[in-house]
Design a protein around this motif. Structure first.
Motif, PDB file in Angstrom:
ATOM      1  N   ASN A  34      -4.500 -21.104 -24.380  1.00 60.24           N
ATOM      2  CA  ASN A  34      -3.695 -19.881 -24.337  1.00 60.24           C
ATOM      3  C   ASN A  34      -2.277 -20.100 -24.846  1.00 60.24           C
ATOM      4  O   ASN A  34      -1.718 -19.235 -25.518  1.00 60.24           O
ATOM      5  CB  ASN A  34      -3.622 -19.344 -22.905  1.00 60.24           C
ATOM      6  CG  ASN A  34      -4.961 -18.845 -22.414  1.00 60.24           C
ATOM      7  OD1 ASN A  34      -5.872 -18.623 -23.204  1.00 60.24           O
ATOM      8  ND2 ASN A  34      -5.098 -18.675 -21.113  1.00 60.24           N
ATOM      9  N   TYR A  95      -3.844  -7.875 -10.949  1.00 60.34           N
ATOM     10  CA  TYR A  95      -3.063  -8.427 -12.056  1.00 60.34           C
ATOM     11  C   TYR A  95      -3.413  -9.900 -12.189  1.00 60.34           C
ATOM     12  O   TYR A  95      -3.312 -10.666 -11.230  1.00 60.34           O
ATOM     13  CB  TYR A  95      -1.563  -8.255 -11.777  1.00 60.34           C
ATOM     14  CG  TYR A  95      -0.668  -9.090 -12.654  1.00 60.34           C
ATOM     15  CD1 TYR A  95      -0.366  -8.696 -13.955  1.00 60.34           C
ATOM     16  CD2 TYR A  95      -0.129 -10.280 -12.178  1.00 60.34           C
ATOM     17  CE1 TYR A  95       0.442  -9.465 -14.759  1.00 60.34           C
ATOM     18  CE2 TYR A  95       0.693 -11.066 -12.982  1.00 60.34           C
ATOM     19  CZ  TYR A  95       0.971 -10.642 -14.271  1.00 60.34           C
ATOM     20  OH  TYR A  95       1.778 -11.411 -15.069  1.00 60.34           O
ATOM     21  N   LYS A  97      -3.020 -13.497 -14.539  1.00 57.87           N
ATOM     22  CA  LYS A  97      -2.288 -14.212 -15.575  1.00 57.87           C
ATOM     23  C   LYS A  97      -2.766 -15.656 -15.602  1.00 57.87           C
ATOM     24  O   LYS A  97      -2.747 -16.345 -14.592  1.00 57.87           O
ATOM     25  CB  LYS A  97      -0.780 -14.156 -15.299  1.00 57.87           C
ATOM     26  CG  LYS A  97       0.075 -14.647 -16.451  1.00 57.87           C
ATOM     27  CD  LYS A  97       1.550 -14.415 -16.146  1.00 57.87           C
ATOM     28  CE  LYS A  97       2.417 -14.823 -17.317  1.00 57.87           C
ATOM     29  NZ  LYS A  97       3.874 -14.601 -17.037  1.00 57.87           N
ATOM     30  N   GLU A  98      -3.217 -16.093 -16.785  1.00 59.44           N
ATOM     31  CA  GLU A  98      -3.783 -17.430 -16.924  1.00 59.44           C
ATOM     32  C   GLU A  98      -3.137 -18.141 -18.109  1.00 59.44           C
ATOM     33  O   GLU A  98      -3.006 -17.580 -19.187  1.00 59.44           O
ATOM     34  CB  GLU A  98      -5.292 -17.336 -17.128  1.00 59.44           C
ATOM     35  CG  GLU A  98      -6.000 -18.673 -17.190  1.00 59.44           C
ATOM     36  CD  GLU A  98      -7.489 -18.506 -17.381  1.00 59.44           C
ATOM     37  OE1 GLU A  98      -8.272 -19.192 -16.701  1.00 59.44           O
ATOM     38  OE2 GLU A  98      -7.882 -17.684 -18.242  1.00 59.44           O
ATOM     39  N   HIS A  99      -2.728 -19.381 -17.897  1.00 56.54           N
ATOM     40  CA  HIS A  99      -2.120 -20.174 -18.961  1.00 56.54           C
ATOM     41  C   HIS A  99      -2.681 -21.589 -18.928  1.00 56.54           C
ATOM     42  O   HIS A  99      -2.987 -22.131 -17.871  1.00 56.54           O
ATOM     43  CB  HIS A  99      -0.591 -20.252 -18.790  1.00 56.54           C
ATOM     44  CG  HIS A  99       0.102 -18.945 -18.964  1.00 56.54           C
ATOM     45  ND1 HIS A  99       0.289 -18.357 -20.192  1.00 56.54           N
ATOM     46  CD2 HIS A  99       0.671 -18.111 -18.066  1.00 56.54           C
ATOM     47  CE1 HIS A  99       0.930 -17.212 -20.042  1.00 56.54           C
ATOM     48  NE2 HIS A  99       1.171 -17.040 -18.757  1.00 56.54           N
TER      49      HIS A  99
END
Length: 254
Positions: A34, A95, A97-99
């Protein structure tokens, strides 16, 4: 594995450095990153790699396990690293969010073959390393490297700084910017919808220019040559062939 509900967040990293990674001549990486893939030169004799993963979610949410897993395998002098997406069970409205990003430290004379669906790629400080880089959605930056360079991105810019060797750079929807480039062989640059702007340290007398743009301008701005042209320019009889083509951008050689 444990199920987690609401306000789920998790950070974890994996740092690999062992005698098993000595004697590597080729590093192959494939996967979906990502954020960024980083490769830097090292005075070490082995390869070192670090993988970081961050995940956050708010609201009603269930996840069975981590969303990805890093695996590596060494066969003879080839190190193959794979970032695999796992078939996680995700349930809920929230919500999310992935990194993730991965970095390598490699000695000189190691060939790099890196391919990612997403994410930027940055390489620096590599000596005599043949480099093959590809990302579908991301920028590519190369600084202070030498060798045979072959890089491509679908949707991103390419930046070259203090690069020596044979160069192939291709972007479908981005710009190609180069500074302090020294050629030991040919250079082939392609952009579908962006500008090409490169500073070449080789004298014009040693080069043959083959420049073409469909909907842009061509400019040579150097002390030893200054020319402006329309859609096509062929100049010189030197041994270093500089080919640059853009569909909808300007081409500037400094």
């Amino acid at each position: 594995s444990r199920r987690r509900h609401t306000r789920l967040q998790g950070d974890w990293s994996s740092d690999v450095c062992s005698s098993d990674l000595n004697g590597i001549k080729t590093l192959v990486f494939t996967g979906h990153v990502n954020d960024k893939i980083s490769v830097s030169g090292s005075s070490r004799t082995d390869v070192r790699m670090n993988f970081e993963y961050k995940f956050k979610a708010k609201g009603l949410y269930v996840r069975k396990d981590r969303g990805c897993e890093i695996r590596y395998d060494k066969k003879d002098s080839v190190l193959t690293v794979r970032l695999e997406r796992k078939n996680s069970v995700n349930i809920g409205v929230s919500y999310v969010k992935e990194h993730n990003d991965i970095s390598f430290e490699v000695p000189e004379n190691v060939e790099l073959k890196i391919k990612s669906s997403y994410g930027d790629i940055e390489i620096m400080g590599l000596k005599e390393n043949n480099v093959h880089l590809q990302t579908s959605y991301g920028d590519i930056k190369a600084a202070s490297i030498s060798g045979d360079i072959d890089i491509a991105t679908g949707y991103g810019d390419i930046s070259l700084n203090n690069v020596q060797g044979k160069i192939e750079a291709n972007t479908s929807y981005g710009n190609i910017i180069g500074k302090d480039i020294s050629l030991s062989d040919s250079m082939n640059l392609r952009s579908g919808y962006g500008d090409i702007n490169c500073q070449i340290l080789n004298p014009v007398s040693a080069c043959k220019l083959d420049l073409k743009t469909w909907f842009g301008k061509i400019k040579i701005k150097r002390n030893d040559l200054e020319i402006e042209s329309g859609s096509k320019l062929i100049f010189g009889i030197g041994s270093f062939i500089i080919s640059a083509k853009s569909g909808y951008g300007d081409i500037i050689i400094k």
